[in-house]
Write a protein that holds these residues in place. Structure first.
Motif, PDB file in Angstrom:
ATOM      1  N   ARG A  99      33.762  35.297  43.709  1.00 13.32           N
ATOM      2  CA  ARG A  99      32.814  34.578  42.865  1.00 13.32           C
ATOM      3  C   ARG A  99      31.635  35.469  42.500  1.00 13.32           C
ATOM      4  O   ARG A  99      31.034  36.110  43.358  1.00 13.32           O
ATOM      5  CB  ARG A  99      32.329  33.319  43.599  1.00 13.32           C
ATOM      6  CG  ARG A  99      31.531  32.381  42.724  1.00 13.32           C
ATOM      7  CD  ARG A  99      31.371  31.026  43.377  1.00 13.32           C
ATOM      8  NE  ARG A  99      30.630  30.140  42.478  1.00 13.32           N
ATOM      9  CZ  ARG A  99      29.402  29.705  42.729  1.00 13.32           C
ATOM     10  NH1 ARG A  99      28.785  30.047  43.850  1.00 13.32           N
ATOM     11  NH2 ARG A  99      28.789  28.907  41.868  1.00 13.32           N
ATOM     12  N   ARG A 100      31.309  35.499  41.204  1.00 16.53           N
ATOM     13  CA  ARG A 100      30.183  36.265  40.687  1.00 16.53           C
ATOM     14  C   ARG A 100      29.392  35.368  39.732  1.00 16.53           C
ATOM     15  O   ARG A 100      29.464  35.514  38.514  1.00 16.53           O
ATOM     16  CB  ARG A 100      30.679  37.521  39.953  1.00 16.53           C
ATOM     17  CG  ARG A 100      31.494  38.487  40.775  1.00 16.53           C
ATOM     18  CD  ARG A 100      30.632  39.188  41.834  1.00 16.53           C
ATOM     19  NE  ARG A 100      31.386  40.231  42.519  1.00 16.53           N
ATOM     20  CZ  ARG A 100      32.140  40.020  43.594  1.00 16.53           C
ATOM     21  NH1 ARG A 100      32.220  38.784  44.101  1.00 16.53           N
ATOM     22  NH2 ARG A 100      32.782  41.020  44.151  1.00 16.53           N
ATOM     23  N   PRO A 101      28.632  34.409  40.251  1.00 14.84           N
ATOM     24  CA  PRO A 101      27.954  33.457  39.357  1.00 14.84           C
ATOM     25  C   PRO A 101      26.956  34.110  38.413  1.00 14.84           C
ATOM     26  O   PRO A 101      26.845  33.702  37.248  1.00 14.84           O
ATOM     27  CB  PRO A 101      27.255  32.494  40.337  1.00 14.84           C
ATOM     28  CG  PRO A 101      27.173  33.242  41.632  1.00 14.84           C
ATOM     29  CD  PRO A 101      28.362  34.139  41.668  1.00 14.84           C
ATOM     30  N   LEU A 102      26.229  35.112  38.899  1.00 18.30           N
ATOM     31  CA  LEU A 102      25.249  35.761  38.031  1.00 18.30           C
ATOM     32  C   LEU A 102      25.926  36.442  36.850  1.00 18.30           C
ATOM     33  O   LEU A 102      25.478  36.336  35.696  1.00 18.30           O
ATOM     34  CB  LEU A 102      24.426  36.773  38.831  1.00 18.30           C
ATOM     35  CG  LEU A 102      23.288  37.467  38.071  1.00 18.30           C
ATOM     36  CD1 LEU A 102      22.282  36.429  37.571  1.00 18.30           C
ATOM     37  CD2 LEU A 102      22.602  38.503  38.958  1.00 18.30           C
ATOM     38  N   LEU A 103      27.026  37.136  37.123  1.00 22.64           N
ATOM     39  CA  LEU A 103      27.760  37.814  36.062  1.00 22.64           C
ATOM     40  C   LEU A 103      28.371  36.814  35.088  1.00 22.64           C
ATOM     41  O   LEU A 103      28.293  36.983  33.863  1.00 22.64           O
ATOM     42  CB  LEU A 103      28.842  38.709  36.670  1.00 22.64           C
ATOM     43  CG  LEU A 103      29.762  39.429  35.682  1.00 22.64           C
ATOM     44  CD1 LEU A 103      28.957  40.391  34.821  1.00 22.64           C
ATOM     45  CD2 LEU A 103      30.876  40.172  36.430  1.00 22.64           C
ATOM     46  N   VAL A 104      28.984  35.745  35.636  1.00 21.05           N
ATOM     47  CA  VAL A 104      29.684  34.775  34.789  1.00 21.05           C
ATOM     48  C   VAL A 104      28.701  34.041  33.893  1.00 21.05           C
ATOM     49  O   VAL A 104      28.854  34.005  32.654  1.00 21.05           O
ATOM     50  CB  VAL A 104      30.473  33.779  35.662  1.00 21.05           C
ATOM     51  CG1 VAL A 104      31.010  32.625  34.814  1.00 21.05           C
ATOM     52  CG2 VAL A 104      31.636  34.490  36.350  1.00 21.05           C
ATOM     53  N   TYR A 105      27.682  33.445  34.501  1.00 21.18           N
ATOM     54  CA  TYR A 105      26.760  32.636  33.704  1.00 21.18           C
ATOM     55  C   TYR A 105      25.807  33.511  32.880  1.00 21.18           C
ATOM     56  O   TYR A 105      25.358  33.092  31.810  1.00 21.18           O
ATOM     57  CB  TYR A 105      25.988  31.690  34.615  1.00 21.18           C
ATOM     58  CG  TYR A 105      26.897  30.646  35.236  1.00 21.18           C
ATOM     59  CD1 TYR A 105      27.430  29.622  34.468  1.00 21.18           C
ATOM     60  CD2 TYR A 105      27.248  30.711  36.585  1.00 21.18           C
ATOM     61  CE1 TYR A 105      28.282  28.682  35.018  1.00 21.18           C
ATOM     62  CE2 TYR A 105      28.090  29.769  37.149  1.00 21.18           C
ATOM     63  CZ  TYR A 105      28.609  28.760  36.368  1.00 21.18           C
ATOM     64  OH  TYR A 105      29.462  27.834  36.913  1.00 21.18           O
ATOM     65  N   GLY A 106      25.527  34.708  33.367  1.00 23.17           N
ATOM     66  CA  GLY A 106      24.749  35.635  32.549  1.00 23.17           C
ATOM     67  C   GLY A 106      25.501  36.049  31.299  1.00 23.17           C
ATOM     68  O   GLY A 106      24.929  36.110  30.196  1.00 23.17           O
ATOM     69  N   SER A 107      26.796  36.320  31.462  1.00 21.84           N
ATOM     70  CA  SER A 107      27.613  36.670  30.298  1.00 21.84           C
ATOM     71  C   SER A 107      27.727  35.498  29.333  1.00 21.84           C
ATOM     72  O   SER A 107      27.693  35.674  28.103  1.00 21.84           O
ATOM     73  CB  SER A 107      29.007  37.110  30.752  1.00 21.84           C
ATOM     74  OG  SER A 107      28.934  38.237  31.603  1.00 21.84           O
TER      75      SER A 107
END
Length: 387
Positions: A99-107
């Motif tokens: 899980r990479r929430p910062l990467l996912v939601y940042g993108s």
């Protein structure tokens, strides 16, 4: 069928599919709250349900009238679609422990900003995707399609992968249907939308609603299969519980110490009550088996075979016959004589699978106190009285 009729049919399919999907999610939510993976999956499905809902004409009309960007190429609908794709991709990464929430939601935020800029800035989107004026190279729609496919396609693969490892048929069917729903969404954003951009084919444009409706109903089926399976199991357990009631009452009266203490909870669940009842019946059978010898057990099986050679029911009918004899012997005060030669299968009478266990005990309950069982017990009782 004309393209207009196809679009009309698809619009109705989307409308009812969206309503059914939200109802299905509401039904699944209480059970999913206890499991983080299920909770994340439902959030992903809710995101997809939201993107389907904003596609509906009444919702789109409200957005167009109230949202500052609503009238500009349905931007509100498309922004929500990107956000829902982020939910889906977050679920996939969490399921594989990456899980990479910062990467996912940042993108996702970056894509949303880019879509707004492309739609209102110096590089216009040249109209909505359903407009004949949109060019095939429109960066707005290519970016939107890529964002959806990157999120939805891995989710379809993941659901299909876990379906192969599912422990129950209901879970396998539910995951396969969800995989089909995510695959349908992938087809929409890759072949259907991009195909329309490249060809401006009227049939492809009219099939948008149909494809979205199919996606919605596949998701509804995938979400509701576990609910339907749970309701079916409860109904089955309740029916079996009532079927075993007379047999259980008689056995716990014959062998009172097999009855377990009542649970502290005022109302035990149906499956727990059934489990306790099966255990108590089995314990009573094991104890009463010591009141008959192996010859009686063999004679009971031969008697059952003579009455009906059906191999699927012979064990239950044979058990019912020697059980009546054993109850009569215990009631007369006969001393139990454990049979060291009795095998585990002879004592159990069925396999270890829960479904097989319930089926065996149902047959036993039906055969118990049947004319055949009483007929077999009568000569035994008469002979023992004479002795």
């Amino acid at each position: 069928m004309t393209p207009a009729l196809l679009k009309q049919f698809g619009t109705a399919l989307v409308m009812y599919g969206a309503i059914a999907l939200w109802i299905a999610l509401a039904l699944r939510m209480p059970g999913a709250m206890r499991s983080r993976p299920q909770r994340r999956l439902l959030i992903a499905i809710a995101g997809l349900a939201g993107s389907i809902t904003v596609y509906l004409d009444p919702i789109t009309k409200v957005l167009n009238e109230t949202y500052v960007l609503g009238t500009s190429c349905g931007i509100a609908m498309n922004i929500w679609g990107v956000i829902s794709s982020a939910f889906i991709l977050d679920f996939v990464l969490a399921a594989i422990s990456r899980r990479r929430p910062l990467l996912v939601y940042g993108s996702a935020a970056a894509v949303c900003v880019a879509l707004i800029w492309l739609n209102t800035g110096p590089v216009p989107a040249a109209g909505c995707v359903t407009s004949i004026a949109v060019p095939w190279y429109s960066p707005f729609w290519w970016l939107l399609c890529v964002a959806h496919v990157i999120a939805v396609l891995p989710c379809a693969v993941l659901c299909a992968r876990y379906a192969r490892q599912a422990s129950t048929r209901a879970l396998r069917a539910g995951l396969l249907l969800l995989a089909a729903g995510f695959a349908s969404s992938t087809i929409f954003w890759s072949f259907v939308v991009l195909g329309y951009l490249l060809t401006h084919n009227r049939w492809l444009g009219s099939s948008f609603s149909l494809n979205i409706g199919i996606t919605a109903w596949l998701m509804v089926a995938g979400v509701t299969v576990p609910v339907v399976a749970h309701v079916w199991r409860l109904a089955r357990d309740l029916r079996v519980l009532r079927t075993l009631e007379p047999l259980w009452q008689d056995l716990v009266e014959a062998v009172p110490h097999v009855r377990m203490p009542d649970p502290k909870a005022r109302f035990a669940s149906i499956d727990m009550r059934l489990y306790r009842r099966v255990i108590e019946i089995r314990d009573a059978l094991l104890i009463l088996r010591d009141y008959v010898d192996q010859d009686t057990v063999d004679a009971a099986k031969a008697h059952a075979l003579a009455a009906d050679p059906n191999p699927d029911t012979v064990e239950a009918r044979a058990t019912a016959r020697w059980l009546v004899v054993a109850q009569q012997a215990k009631a007369r005060g006969v001393e139990p004589r454990p049979d060291a030669d009795a095998t585990a299968s002879q004592r159990q009478g069925s396999d270890d699978q829960w479904t097989g266990e319930l089926a065996f005990l149902e047959l036993l309950s039906q055969a118990w106190r049947s004319p055949g069982a009483l007929e077999f017990a009568e000569p035994k009782s008469a002979a023992e009285e004479s002795a």
